[in-house]
Design a protein around this motif. Structure first.
Motif, PDB file in Angstrom:
ATOM      1  N   THR A 188       0.972  -1.184   0.171  1.00 20.32           N
ATOM      2  CA  THR A 188       0.151  -0.064   0.005  1.00 20.32           C
ATOM      3  C   THR A 188       0.821   1.272   0.164  1.00 20.32           C
ATOM      4  OG1 THR A 188      -1.923  -1.250   1.461  1.00 20.32           O
ATOM      5  CG2 THR A 188      -2.007   1.283   1.244  1.00 20.32           C
ATOM      6  N   HIS A 189       0.438   2.118  -0.721  1.00 18.88           N
ATOM      7  CA  HIS A 189       1.214   3.366  -0.748  1.00 18.88           C
ATOM      8  C   HIS A 189       1.259   4.251   0.462  1.00 18.88           C
ATOM      9  CE1 HIS A 189       2.150   4.117  -5.022  1.00 18.88           C
ATOM     10  NE2 HIS A 189       1.080   3.900  -5.475  1.00 18.88           N
ATOM     11  N   SER A 190       2.315   4.737   1.056  1.00 11.56           N
ATOM     12  CA  SER A 190       2.696   5.103   2.444  1.00 11.56           C
ATOM     13  C   SER A 190       3.782   5.996   2.354  1.00 11.56           C
ATOM     14  CB  SER A 190       2.813   3.876   3.525  1.00 11.56           C
ATOM     15  OG  SER A 190       3.961   3.425   3.188  1.00 11.56           O
ATOM     16  N   ASP A 194       7.121   5.659  -0.066  1.00  5.10           N
ATOM     17  CA  ASP A 194       7.552   7.016  -0.662  1.00  5.10           C
ATOM     18  C   ASP A 194       8.871   7.444  -0.258  1.00  5.10           C
ATOM     19  OD1 ASP A 194       5.068   6.843  -1.799  1.00  5.10           O
ATOM     20  OD2 ASP A 194       4.351   8.767  -0.520  1.00  5.10           O
ATOM     21  N   ARG A 228      -0.930  -3.630  -8.763  1.00  7.21           N
ATOM     22  CA  ARG A 228      -0.460  -2.290  -8.246  1.00  7.21           C
ATOM     23  C   ARG A 228      -0.399  -2.153  -6.850  1.00  7.21           C
ATOM     24  NH1 ARG A 228      -4.962   0.032  -6.468  1.00  7.21           N
ATOM     25  NH2 ARG A 228      -6.880  -0.572  -7.090  1.00  7.21           N
ATOM     26  N   GLU A 231      -4.220   1.979  -2.522  1.00  5.19           N
ATOM     27  CA  GLU A 231      -4.200   3.294  -1.898  1.00  5.19           C
ATOM     28  C   GLU A 231      -4.804   3.282  -0.335  1.00  5.19           C
ATOM     29  OE1 GLU A 231      -2.779   5.711  -3.347  1.00  5.19           O
ATOM     30  OE2 GLU A 231      -2.640   4.772  -5.221  1.00  5.19           O
ATOM     31  N   GLU A 233      -6.953   4.772   1.007  1.00  2.50           N
ATOM     32  CA  GLU A 233      -8.555   4.855   1.001  1.00  2.50           C
ATOM     33  C   GLU A 233      -9.162   3.582   0.887  1.00  2.50           C
ATOM     34  OE1 GLU A 233      -6.833   8.884   0.537  1.00  2.50           O
ATOM     35  OE2 GLU A 233      -6.573   6.856  -0.643  1.00  2.50           O
ATOM     36  N   GLU A 234      -8.542   2.766   0.044  1.00  4.24           N
ATOM     37  CA  GLU A 234      -9.015   1.204  -0.232  1.00  4.24           C
ATOM     38  C   GLU A 234      -9.061   0.442   1.060  1.00  4.24           C
ATOM     39  OE1 GLU A 234      -8.141   0.429  -4.982  1.00  4.24           O
ATOM     40  OE2 GLU A 234      -6.464   0.877  -3.728  1.00  4.24           O
TER      41      GLU A 234
END
Length: 265
Positions: A188-190, A194, A228, A231, A233-234
């Protein structure tokens, strides 16, 4: 009819100044909850609250700073918020390191942050939830609990332990109106990844960041069914459902929102 109305509920989301925690705080507030935002410093908390209010100007957001990896930090939060209806144990981190090189101090740091923070906060808030006959305790876990990565064994072990805490706590209070569940995100993007990708791009300045991310994802998560990073939010979508009345029959569960990255029935 689906109704995620959480008005008249009070929620604490630890580690909610960024990533999954911040997305969860925003969505709980959007559902009507009074949400206490937590981070290590008042400055980070206030920045997160201001960001959330840009999209949700009427959100009921309160500040609960404190370092949840310490006894003192947990007490600081409890002094601001003595009771909560919803506790989202989200705060945590991961560290890369070969098993033979990871120090005792690193093991202890991850244990205190990823495991003991949830133990201490749950131990405090669960009694009031049981007395009121309603409560939700949610541990934000990881697919690494089921598929421990060789490059960060100590992280995976803390997440496996956290699953044990969640299930054991659910077993301790059956038929109480309080449910305890774990939500297992995958990649998950974090803020953490990043920073990692920024580091990788420094080593390859001529390669676009998106290409670096895609190459990394394919190399490290070839079994992902969504192909992928998710996000925040998901992941928060599932957390907020589990925090609602709609999830009353979901208890003691480990719920995956990992994009299918774990090859498991």
């Amino acid at each position: 009819m689906l109704n995620l109305d959480l008005s008249n509920r009070t929620a604490l989301v630890t580690g909610s100044t960024a990533g999954i925690g911040k997305a969860t705080a925003a969505q709980l507030a959007a559902a009507g909850a009074r949400v206490y935002v937590n981070g290590r410093t008042e400055e980070r908390v206030q920045t997160a609250i201001a960001d959330i209010r840009k999209a949700l100007p009427d959100a009921d957001l309160r500040s609960a700073p404190g370092d949840v990896s310490t006894v003192e930090g947990v007490q600081q939060i409890i002094s601001v918020l003595p009771d909560a209806d919803i506790l989202v144990n989200n705060a945590g981190t991961a560290e890369l390191g070969q098993f033979t090189e990871v120090t005792d101090e690193s093991w202890q740091h991850l244990w205190d942050l990823n495991v003991m923070s949830g133990v201490r906060l749950s131990r405090h808030y669960v009694t009031g939830m049981v007395d009121r006959g309603w409560g939700r305790i949610i541990f934000v876990n990881s697919s690494s609990a089921l598929d421990i990565p060789a490059a960060m064994v100590h992280y995976g072990v803390t997440k496996t332990a956290q699953l044990g805490v969640a299930r054991g706590l659910a077993e301790t209070y059956p038929a109480s109106g309080v449910t305890v569940n774990a939500v297992l995100p995958g990649p998950t993007h974090s803020e953490l990844n990043d920073r990692y990708f920024a580091f990788l791009q420094q080593q390859r300045p001529d390669v676009p960041l998106q290409q670096i991310q895609e190459e990394f994802f394919q190399a490290t998560h070839p079994h992902s069914l969504i192909g992928r990073f998710a996000e925040g939010e998901e992941v928060a979508n599932l957390i907020v459902y589990v925090a609602s009345d709609l999830s009353s029959a979901t208890n003691g569960a480990a719920l995956r929102v990992d994009g299918g990255v774990v090859r498991h029935l």
